[in-house]
Design a protein around this motif. Sequence first.
Motif, PDB file in Angstrom:
ATOM      1  N   SER A 133     -27.599  19.741  -7.769  1.00  0.00           N
ATOM      2  CA  SER A 133     -28.487  20.911  -7.706  1.00  0.00           C
ATOM      3  C   SER A 133     -29.058  21.176  -6.322  1.00  0.00           C
ATOM      4  CB  SER A 133     -29.652  20.732  -8.688  1.00  0.00           C
ATOM      5  OG  SER A 133     -29.218  20.335  -9.952  1.00  0.00           O
ATOM      6  N   GLY A 134     -29.292  20.120  -5.536  1.00  0.00           N
ATOM      7  CA  GLY A 134     -30.037  20.273  -4.293  1.00  0.00           C
ATOM      8  C   GLY A 134     -29.466  21.299  -3.347  1.00  0.00           C
ATOM      9  N   ARG A 184     -30.051  14.185 -11.441  1.00  0.00           N
ATOM     10  CA  ARG A 184     -28.821  14.907 -11.088  1.00  0.00           C
ATOM     11  C   ARG A 184     -29.053  15.984 -10.040  1.00  0.00           C
ATOM     12  NH1 ARG A 184     -24.962  11.829 -12.772  1.00  0.00           N
ATOM     13  NH2 ARG A 184     -23.597  13.620 -12.528  1.00  0.00           N
ATOM     14  N   THR A 185     -30.235  16.051  -9.490  1.00  0.00           N
ATOM     15  CA  THR A 185     -30.538  17.116  -8.535  1.00  0.00           C
ATOM     16  C   THR A 185     -30.197  16.756  -7.095  1.00  0.00           C
ATOM     17  OG1 THR A 185     -32.786  16.300  -8.220  1.00  0.00           O
ATOM     18  CG2 THR A 185     -32.446  17.946  -9.974  1.00  0.00           C
ATOM     19  N   LEU A 202     -34.908  17.491   4.332  1.00  0.00           N
ATOM     20  CA  LEU A 202     -33.558  17.654   4.869  1.00  0.00           C
ATOM     21  C   LEU A 202     -32.926  18.946   4.379  1.00  0.00           C
ATOM     22  CD1 LEU A 202     -31.212  16.186   6.453  1.00  0.00           C
ATOM     23  CD2 LEU A 202     -30.503  15.293   4.232  1.00  0.00           C
ATOM     24  N   LEU A 203     -33.159  19.287   3.116  1.00  0.00           N
ATOM     25  CA  LEU A 203     -32.596  20.498   2.529  1.00  0.00           C
ATOM     26  C   LEU A 203     -33.541  21.686   2.601  1.00  0.00           C
ATOM     27  CD1 LEU A 203     -30.839  19.028  -0.644  1.00  0.00           C
ATOM     28  CD2 LEU A 203     -29.880  19.437   1.622  1.00  0.00           C
ATOM     29  N   ASP A 204     -34.714  21.469   3.205  1.00  0.00           N
ATOM     30  CA  ASP A 204     -35.728  22.522   3.346  1.00  0.00           C
ATOM     31  C   ASP A 204     -36.134  23.081   1.978  1.00  0.00           C
ATOM     32  OD1 ASP A 204     -37.568  24.092   4.593  1.00  0.00           O
ATOM     33  OD2 ASP A 204     -36.127  25.470   5.516  1.00  0.00           O
ATOM     34  N   VAL A 205     -36.448  22.168   1.059  1.00  0.00           N
ATOM     35  CA  VAL A 205     -36.879  22.525  -0.290  1.00  0.00           C
ATOM     36  C   VAL A 205     -38.368  22.226  -0.422  1.00  0.00           C
ATOM     37  CG1 VAL A 205     -36.708  21.915  -2.728  1.00  0.00           C
ATOM     38  CG2 VAL A 205     -34.627  22.141  -1.356  1.00  0.00           C
TER      39      VAL A 205
END
Length: 490
Positions: A133-134, A184-185, A202-205
Amino acid sequence: MTHILAIDQGTTSSRAILFDADMKIAATSQQEFTQHFPDSGWVEHEVEDLWRTVAETCRDVMDKTGLTASDIAGIGITNQRETTVVWDRDTGQAVHRAIVWQDRRTADFCREMKHHEPMVMARTGLLMDPYFSGTKLRWILENVDGARARARAGKLLFGTVDSYLIWKLTGGVRHVTDATNAARTMLYNIHEGRWDAEICKLLDVPMDMLPDVLDCAADFGTTDLLGGKTPILGVAGDQQAATVGQACFGKGMLKSTYGTGCFALLNTGDRPVTSTHRLLGTIAYQLDGKPTYALEGSIFIAGAVVQWLRDGLGIIGQASDTQPLADKADPQQRLYLVPAFTGLGAPHWDPDARGAIFGLTRGSGPAEFARAALESVGYQTRDLLEAMRADVPDLDETILRVDGGMSASDWSMQFLSDILGAPVDRPKVLETTALGAAWLAGMRAGVYPDQEGFARTWALERQFEPKMDEDERATRYAGWQDAVARTLTR
């Protein structure tokens, strides 16, 4: 209150299943919905379709039985994992279609971030792959106008399908998930049981988007959907729910579910196994704050290959036509179908691979295609089992428990046993995914037995034993390995 309602929100349909006090199915309802393929390797769902089909099937099973909300002790939810939904905190409106677990649009980004994979795998058990999901969430924030600014302002929420359904069911009161879906994300540290701030950065979330993480059996909120206050008491991602439904509570127990894809989970107990053969570490289930871990192999295309025979090639009218057609195949022809329609999953993890057929002759026809399609599922499962045996050397004597729609095919399960060279156990109850969700809710509600009692209810319908001789098994599998090697892009 004697019944449990299980919601099974899958990749191609939503189902509602009512279980009685003896964990027997009282009624079912199912609705398919449209799949959207806007570009090569892209797969999407209209978010409203997910909610509409869930709500309508739930009401339908209640109408079929004449039950009311006062008869339902609790609701259990199981769902397609990794599929990503982002919606407005105030309006509930999705900002983009749901990006489905099969979707490969973030493959280039994952390649760019490959140097971070050791850190990501050490914390999440997952590979840097578009499956999770990420990177789907990052894509939505990057590509939907204004989404990132709205997310940073706290106006958007992220969830896997379970989170979105719970939010809708509770009227926007609860933004929660369970440990199996969180795992699972690619954003969740499975060792520490929390969202990982470094990976989110890292993913800017923005971490404010993320749901609270609960046990698989917990108080997820209440819903008025059935006409009264009904508690939501159990949640697990579909493959983990099937693991529970198969009563794979002991270390070393193995199940494989054959739905749209195929997913094999091996219970590894209270410690995660770090795979050296590109399998995934994940949470099998979490009860009373204690996670039980699993080693997982994921195949993207299993039952979907039969849908392709029906909808893509038009050589069958319905899924049940595949087996009799395969029986007519020329035994002298050896076709290998590598169904890499959306890339290859474990243990290859090649998002750029695409489907291929090898061994075609002038005499190849629909029967040979059908047989090759069914055999491809067995071969892919063998790939997973070989990797598991390498990671867990004492696995050799493990018996595989199977479930899912394709497990009803005697032909497919016999070939599976033949190519694995191992017994395959099919239970009397094939609805193990829904049963797992129902048991979690029913156990929490106090109407179903504890783990030990539930495990005693598991019953064998048929055991398939290998009939193929070892030389033929080795020759066939070597041919499959050669076909896969020719398909891989890396």
